[in-house]
Design an enzyme around this catalytic site. Structure first.
Site, mmCIF file in Angstrom:
data_model
loop_
_atom_site.group_PDB
_atom_site.id
_atom_site.type_symbol
_atom_site.label_atom_id
_atom_site.label_comp_id
_atom_site.label_asym_id
_atom_site.label_seq_id
_atom_site.Cartn_x
_atom_site.Cartn_y
_atom_site.Cartn_z
ATOM 1 C CG HIS A 135 5.629 3.249 9.647
ATOM 2 N ND1 HIS A 135 5.953 2.263 10.550
ATOM 3 C CD2 HIS A 135 4.759 2.678 8.765
ATOM 4 C CE1 HIS A 135 5.312 1.147 10.236
ATOM 5 N NE2 HIS A 135 4.575 1.376 9.167
ATOM 6 C CD GLU A 148 3.048 3.830 5.075
ATOM 7 O OE1 GLU A 148 4.258 3.738 5.325
ATOM 8 O OE2 GLU A 148 2.281 2.839 5.065
ATOM 9 N N GLY A 150 0.826 -1.195 0.000
ATOM 10 C CA GLY A 150 0.000 0.000 0.000
ATOM 11 C C GLY A 150 0.861 1.246 0.000
ATOM 12 C CB ALA A 151 2.212 3.515 1.630
ATOM 13 C CG MET A 152 8.774 1.599 2.020
ATOM 14 S SD MET A 152 8.688 0.234 3.211
ATOM 15 C CE MET A 152 10.228 0.515 4.121
ATOM 16 C CD GLU A 153 7.689 1.607 7.004
ATOM 17 O OE1 GLU A 153 8.150 0.701 7.722
ATOM 18 O OE2 GLU A 153 6.859 1.394 6.097
ATOM 19 C CG ASN A 154 10.914 4.693 1.552
ATOM 20 O OD1 ASN A 154 11.437 3.629 1.832
ATOM 21 N ND2 ASN A 154 10.072 4.837 0.539
#
Length: 841
Positions: A296, A293, A258-262
């Site tokens: 995070h 996110e 769904g998404a990535m918390e970079n």
């Protein structure tokens, strides 16, 4: 490619103190390869041997303290190092390969305009596909990065990126980062369309590919408003300020998650840039992901897990805080209803399979990165978030947040474990948080709470039977039919109850309520069973329960009862037929209808009963459309759109669908946007009521990436032997399909209507899917064993083939886990069918 073991990571962490990476990427070398040069400064605490991870197309040069290393020593993506005590500098120059599976550096060419984009997804051990690294979460370091890109591109990263030198050189410099784990390093580059602003002194921006620019612009105010509100709420509840120098949100193509918390550069799947009509619940879900996110940035990025056994510390916390903050800071105050109808069932299902695991597995149970990857499931997300919600109910929000802030202060820019987290909470409460964590986080499975009620003159009483041993603090709702309107239920009383009760019986004045609802408000994680009188009321008056969250608890109870063989699937359908037309919350309809359409009609019912189930769903949706025809507002729109989607998927004849497609609208709306047109065409393909020429014409009308996926799905759905063979070869004989085109083709391929036509491919799946998973990796393994699994074959032969595959085919860890879960679901479907077969009875 070998996986990193926990023992190897611990050994390397004892040896190394990694200080700094300098990463230089050259994205101008063509469509297949990019240049990657990495310099790492680190200290060896003592003499020893270790290794560096990298997966290059070509390793050109490697030097340690200026001395060349032999490229031929690179084996299985590991470059061995022999170190003396003290400071070291390692330099590695490579060519790396772009991916088309959403792993490493993914490259995508937009069919709408021919423009190319790249972005990274480094999780969990894919940094080695982009640059050389000591790839484990507890070796944090600062990063400096430079990127050379085509001059018309914009480069994004974890920190503020600045163009340097002449514009024609396409050179970008990123500011020095805070200490980051390797898997958080991120880049995204391309001719992005961007919307920029500033909030609280921090630059904010949204980015998407240019072909989606009008759709992002239409929603930018809403997205940025949610972002600002969540950002401000996190600053109200957290003592630690936002720890990074910018906050970019990039909506990228063909993203697996769904998404990535970079840190500083959150990447989202670009389906969240809505190009077609969506429901209010789907907008709310996007808001939840934005909040998730952002959470995070503190829990995950500022304080990071030490090893992958504590992935729940990232995901459960962000899942809980995403809903908690969105509900408190935005207009989406009812988002916990969607959590109850969508996310919690994901957790319940995962927790009742043989592959279940504790929210926080024992360190010895997560021996390597391959096993850790399998724990990114409904347990680590939904069950863990439910456990935290129950913890807040038991502990109190004030003490919970005090413990969280203590945790951030003690471990900022470092790594932490479950023990650290529990210790931080324990410092701010007199309750036995360690015992709570042991029973809630270190055990697996779902409790069941059953209401046992009775009545005497002037009072009624309640005890709760418990299957399981976790403590629960729940609310109990007592409801009566409204004397003035028996179709309505009114809340008489809601009270808290601690379970187990021991020998205590809850005695209350008055007659027995018409409905006694345990876990009213959905504050704990458990299955619920009602007393007989309450169940009778539910079947006749579920839609009359005033609170949508309470209705969600009741619908989940009915769902659990079907899955456990206690309620006939047809009874669930009849309840849906009776109550969904009265529903006012689209989240409930969006939870109930897909379960009824997919699980009940296609899997739990005997095939001979499927036509009647589809007819029931069709009648239900027509009724829902009739009742919302004159309504306005987001809820009515969402209910209509959900009903239309289900009507399309349930159609058994093409007439109505063809009429809608020709008219370009459903009578009284909605108008057919691209997503609905492709959905209708896919169903027409299943029914044999469209042609390849029709599909080509629709693709000419919508040549976007989503259009390409729609066309792939439609072609695979044609009931034609040649079309099926072509689709199969495209899926399994070649490796050209991207992750999204693979998924689209797989979704079209398997159809209950094509049972006999596709049966030979059912057998082939158990040899071809393991080979694909070995060649193409975890992301494609998940797709092959998810939408690509032969779901229509609910029979013992399929189960036997699957068990043989697990035993003899040596599937990769990713395929093994997904296949084992599919077989568990198949066994459950066979059990439900056996318990409630009506066809031929």
């Amino acid at each position: 490619m070998p996986v990193l073991t926990r023992e190897e990571a611990q050994s390397r962490a004892r040896l190394l103190d990694v200080h700094h990476y300098t990463v230089d990427l050259d994205l101008t070398r063509g469509d297949e390869l990019f240049g990657s040069t990495t310099t790492i400064r680190f200290t060896a605490r003592h003499a020893g041997a270790t290794f560096l991870e990298l997966k290059p197309a070509t390793l050109h040069h490697a030097t340690l303290d200026g001395h060349p290393l032999d490229p031929a020593t690179l084996q299985d993506n590991r470059l061995p190092l022999t170190l003396t005590p003290g400071e070291h500098e390692l330099r590695v120059e490579t060519d790396m390969r772009y991916s088309h599976t959403g792993e490493g550096m993914h490259r995508f060419t937009d069919p709408a305009d021919g423009l190319a984009y790249v972005y990274t997804q480094m999780f969990m051990d894919d940094v080695q596909r982009v640059f050389a690294a000591f790839d484990q979460p507890d070796l944090k370091a600062r990063y400096d990065a430079t990127v050379t890109a085509p001059p018309e591109w914009t480069v994004l990263g974890n920190t503020v990126a600045t163009r340097v030198g002449p514009a024609a050189e396409g050179r970008w410099q990123l500011a020095t980062s805070q200490p980051l784990s390797t898997y958080f390093v991120a880049f995204a580059a391309g001719p992005w369309h961007s919307v920029r602003t500033e909030h609280a002194g921090i630059p904010f921006a949204l980015h998407c590919r240019r072909s989606l620019a009008p759709h992002l612009d239409a929603d930018a105010d809403e997205i940025l408003d949610i972002t600002r509100r969540c950002f401000d709420r996190f600053h109200e509840i957290f003592d630690e300020p936002y720890p990074f120098d910018s906050y970019d949100q990039a909506f990228v193509p063909e993203f697996n998650a769904g998404a990535m918390e970079n840190p500083g550069l959150v990447t989202f799947r670009d389906e969240y840039v809505f190009r077609s009509a969506v429901t209010a619940t789907e907008r709310q879900t996007r808001g939840v992901v934005i909040a998730h996110e952002m959470a995070h940035m503190w829990f995950g990025d500022l304080v990071t897990l030490q090893w992958w056994d504590d992935i729940w510390l990232n995901e459960s916390f962000a899942e809980f805080m995403g809903y908690h903050v969105l509900a408190g800071a935005t207009a989406f105050t009812g988002c916990w209803t969607e959590f109850g109808t969508d996310r919690k069932p994901w957790g319940y299902d995962a927790d009742q399979r043989p592959s279940t695991h504790p929210v926080a597995p024992a360190p010895g149970d997560v021996l390597d990165t391959a096993s850790a990857l399998q724990n990114f499931d409904g347990i680590s997300y939904a069950k863990g978030a439910s456990a935290l919600r129950q913890l807040v109910a038991w502990l109190g929000e004030k003490d919970f947040l005090a413990g969280i802030n203590d945790h951030f202060t003690r471990h900022r820019f470092g790594n932490a474990t479950l023990a650290d987290f529990v210790d931080s909470l324990a410092r701010h409460t007199d309750r036995d948080i360690h015992a709570w964590a042991d029973i809630w986080l270190r055990t697996s499975g779902v409790d069941t709470l059953t209401a046992v009620t009775g009545e005497a003159e002037g009072y009624w009483h309640l005890t709760v039977d418990q299957a399981g041993n976790r403590p629960h603090r729940i609310a109990v709702g007592a409801y009566d039919r409204d004397p003035a309107d028996p179709a309505r239920l009114v809340l008489r009383d809601r009270f808290e109850l601690d379970v187990p009760q021991g020998d205590t019986v809850k005695v209350l004045p008055g007659h027995h309520p018409d409905l006694v609802l345990l876990n009213d408000g959905d504050l704990t994680y458990t299955k619920i069973r009602l007393d007989p009188a309450s169940w009778t009321t539910t079947l006749t008056a579920l839609s009359a329960v005033p609170d949508p969250l309470s209705r969600a608890v009741l619908w989940n109870t009915a769902r659990d009862m079907v899955r456990d063989g206690e309620l006939a699937p047809t009874a669930f359908l009849e309840a849906a037929r009776t109550h969904l037309p009265q529903e006012t919350d689209s989240a409930i309809a969006e939870g109930v209808l897909p379960f009824a359409r997919t699980h009940i009609a296609d899997r739990y019912l005997h095939p001979a009963d499927r036509p009647q189930a589809l007819a029931t769903l069709t009648d239900l949706c027509h009724d829902l459309l009739d009742r919302t025809r004159t309504r306005s507002g987001d809820s009515a729109h969402g209910l209509r759109l959900t009903a239309v989607r289900t009507l399309v998927d349930s159609a058994t004849t093409p007439g109505t669908l063809r009429a809608w497609l020709d008219a370009g609208t459903v009578p009284d709306g909605p108008a057919l946007d691209p997503d609905l047109r492709w959905r209708i065409l896919a169903r027409l393909a299943v029914l044999g009521a469209t042609t390849p020429a029709d599909i080509d014409a629709e693709l000419a009308r919508d040549p976007s990436a989503t259009g390409q996926e729609g066309a792939a799905r439609c072609r695979a759905a044609l009931p034609d032997p040649a079309a099926k063979e072509t689709a199969w070869r495209t899926l399994y004989d070649g490796d050209q399909l991207s992750n999204y085109l693979f998924t689209a083709t797989a979704r079209g391929f398997w159809q209950p209507e094509h049972h006999d036509l596709c049966r030979p491919y059912r057998d082939r799946w158990f040899t071809d899917a393991p080979a694909l998973a070995t060649r193409r990796g975890p992301a494609l393994a998940a797709a092959a064993a998810g939408p690509g699994f032969p779901h229509p074959y609910v029979d013992q032969d399929t189960l036997t083939l699957g068990e043989t595959c697990l035993r003899d085919a040596n599937p990769t860890p990713a395929l093994r886990r997904h296949l084992a879960d599919q077989l568990a679901d198949l066994r459950r479907a066979l059990t439900v069918r056996s318990a409630h077969t009506t066809a031929g009875a």
